[in-house]
Structure formats: structure tokens, C-alpha cells
Design an enzyme around this catalytic site. Structure first.
Site, PDB file in Angstrom:
ATOM      1  N   GLU A  69      38.987  -4.250  63.546  1.00 11.85           N
ATOM      2  CA  GLU A  69      40.364  -4.730  63.653  1.00 11.85           C
ATOM      3  C   GLU A  69      40.502  -6.037  64.419  1.00 11.85           C
ATOM      4  O   GLU A  69      41.292  -6.916  64.019  1.00 11.85           O
ATOM      5  CB  GLU A  69      41.248  -3.650  64.318  1.00 11.85           C
ATOM      6  CG  GLU A  69      41.636  -2.505  63.413  1.00 11.85           C
ATOM      7  CD  GLU A  69      40.620  -1.379  63.384  1.00 11.85           C
ATOM      8  OE1 GLU A  69      40.930  -0.314  62.822  1.00 11.85           O
ATOM      9  OE2 GLU A  69      39.497  -1.566  63.910  1.00 11.85           O
TER      10      GLU A  69
ATOM     11  N   GLU B  59      39.248   5.699  61.882  1.00 10.31           N
ATOM     12  CA  GLU B  59      40.216   6.422  62.701  1.00 10.31           C
ATOM     13  C   GLU B  59      40.625   7.743  62.054  1.00 10.31           C
ATOM     14  O   GLU B  59      40.862   8.738  62.756  1.00 10.31           O
ATOM     15  CB  GLU B  59      41.434   5.542  62.959  1.00 10.31           C
ATOM     16  CG  GLU B  59      41.102   4.371  63.886  1.00 10.31           C
ATOM     17  CD  GLU B  59      42.242   3.388  64.032  1.00 10.31           C
ATOM     18  OE1 GLU B  59      42.638   3.114  65.169  1.00 10.31           O
ATOM     19  OE2 GLU B  59      42.741   2.893  62.987  1.00 10.31           O
TER      20      GLU B  59
END
Length: 252
Positions: free
Chosen positions: A133, A113
């Protein structure tokens, strides 16, 4: 300014910054987040190009393995609502001058990210990019859910976000997630510098304004373009650069 989790190398027109927690594969902890905010404050006050990279451990490159799981495990609902990582990644994305992520090895979770928040991404052939995640019972809440889709499209983004797909360097290049793959890891920063050199050749004001306008909603155009162009038309650089162009053409 002093940093403990970042290796900051200033130059005249850029900062080369390496995340430096190799013992935990550059996991992004609260201290690194705080130092990234400190770095952003410096670049907001004195705009420069930012080259952001990782470090090496036992001869292998690591960009960032993600958020520090030890800290992440202890975070609560209120911590999530604070947007600890999303806030710093958004601040990096909004820096006045372009950000180049130089990726070697693992760029996972929060590391991925962080790379997505950059304007440009250059990688070595050792790149492994993913968002694991959901396997940890959480979501990619620091930009992965929306930035990834914008870059690689919804189908591949869902494979990465929902099924744990890991992209290698060739796949990342084919999907335009990265703009260049460097065969020799020792040449990664050189490749990032070459891109930074091309940016530095442009008028800094025009680059800054173009970056600010790039993500404006369609409804803001063309009015915002006209207003911004009016600023450019009155700048000394516009007149000097155009006169230099005319002089070169007339001297051929």
C-alpha cells in the site's frame, strides 16, 4: 442466493467459497464486498465453517491481488472514513464459526488483509504475501497495520508494511503466518477440508464460544470464562460427549 464474484459451494457443515474475478486477479471491488457481506449474513444466520480461497488463471493460483485499484483511485476521504474493506474483513473475522483461508499465489494488499482476518491460513508453495500500500500512497488500513504485527511481530511487520517485503511460503510458515504449506496446489482444498474436519469433530457450541472469548481483553478473564463455562456445563452435548468418553475408557 446468487453470486457473481464468488463461487459458493455449500456442504453440510461448511461453505467453500472461491473469489472468482480471475480476469483482474481477484481484485476486491465494491460488488465483491457486497457479496461478502451477503455471505456473512448467511453464515451469521446459519453458522458453518468457512473455507475461503481464490481461483486460477492460466494454470497459476491467485488468492486476491488486493483492492480494485481502479475503484480505489477514485475513493475519497469520506469513502475511507466509511471503512469499506475494513468493515467486511472485521465481519469475516467475527463470524461465529472458524474461517480458513486457503492461499495459492498472490495475496497482496486487501487480499493479504482478508487472509489475516481468517482464523487459519493454509498455503501452497507458490504463496506471495505482501502489503504494497505505501508504494501506492496509502496505508494498509483494513487490518494489516495491526493484525500483521500480532502474528509475525513488529520487526517483520514493519519490513512488509514500510519496505515492501514480500513473504514466500517458507517464510510465512516459519513466521507462523500460515500453519501448513501444501506442495501440490491441487491438494490445497483437501488440506483445508482436513482442518475443517478436525474442527467439525468438536462441539459446535464450544467452538463458537471459544472463538468469541479468544480475543477478549485480559480484564474480562476469568469472569467471562466462568460464565461461558456455566453455559457449556448445562448443554446436552457436554453430557453426551463426556459420557461417551467415559464409556470408551471403561470399555478398554
Amino acid at each position: 442466493m446468487t453470486y457473481s464474484t464468488l463461487d459458493v459451494r455449500p456442504r453440510a457443515d461448511r461453505l467453500v467459497v472461491a473469489m472468482n474475478r480471475p480476469e483482474v486477479r481477484n481484485a476486491i471491488d465494491d460488488r465483491m464486498v457486497a457479496e461478502l457481506h451477503q455471505l456473512c449474513g448467511e453464515l451469521e444466520r446459519e453458522p458453518k465453517i468457512l473455507i475461503l480461497t481464490g481461483t486460477r488463471l492460466d494454470g497459476r493460483g491467485i488468492f486476491a491481488s488486493g483492492a480494485d485499484i481502479g475503484q480505489l483511485k477514485e475513493r475519497s476521504r469520506d469513502d475511507a472514513l466509511r471503512g469499506i474493506n475494513s468493515a467486511i474483513f472485521n465481519r469475516i473475522a467475527a463470524l461465529p464459526m472458524p474461517v480458513i483461508a486457503a492461499l495459492d499465489g498472490w495475496a497482496l494488499g486487501g487480499g493479504a488483509e482478508l487472509a489475516l482476518a481468517a482464523d487459519f491460513r493454509i498455503a501452497t508453495r507458490h504463496l506471495k504475501f505482501g502489503q504494497p500500500e505505501t508504494g501506492l500512497g496509502i496505508i494498509a488500513a483494513a487490518g494489516g497495520l495491526w493484525r500483521l504485527k500480532e502474528i509475525v511481530g513488529p520487526t517483520v511487520a514493519k519490513e512488509i508494511l514500510l519496505a515492501g517485503r514480500i513473504l514466500d511460503a517458507g517464510e510465512a510458515l516459519d513466521l507462523h503466518l500460515v500453519s501448513e504449506v501444501v506442495e501440490d496446489p491441487d491438494g490445497l482444498i483437501d488440506a483445508a477440508d482436513a482442518l475443517a474436519d478436525r474442527i467439525a469433530e468438536q462441539d459446535p457450541l464450544a467452538v463458537r464460544l471459544s472463538k468469541q472469548l479468544f480475543d477478549m481483553p485480559a480484564s474480562a478473564h476469568p469472569a467471562i470464562d466462568n460464565i461461558t463455562q456455566a453455559i457449556c456445563f448445562e448443554s446436552e452435548q457436554k453430557h453426551a460427549r463426556m459420557q461417551a468418553f467415559l464409556d470408551r475408557r471403561n470399555n478398554k
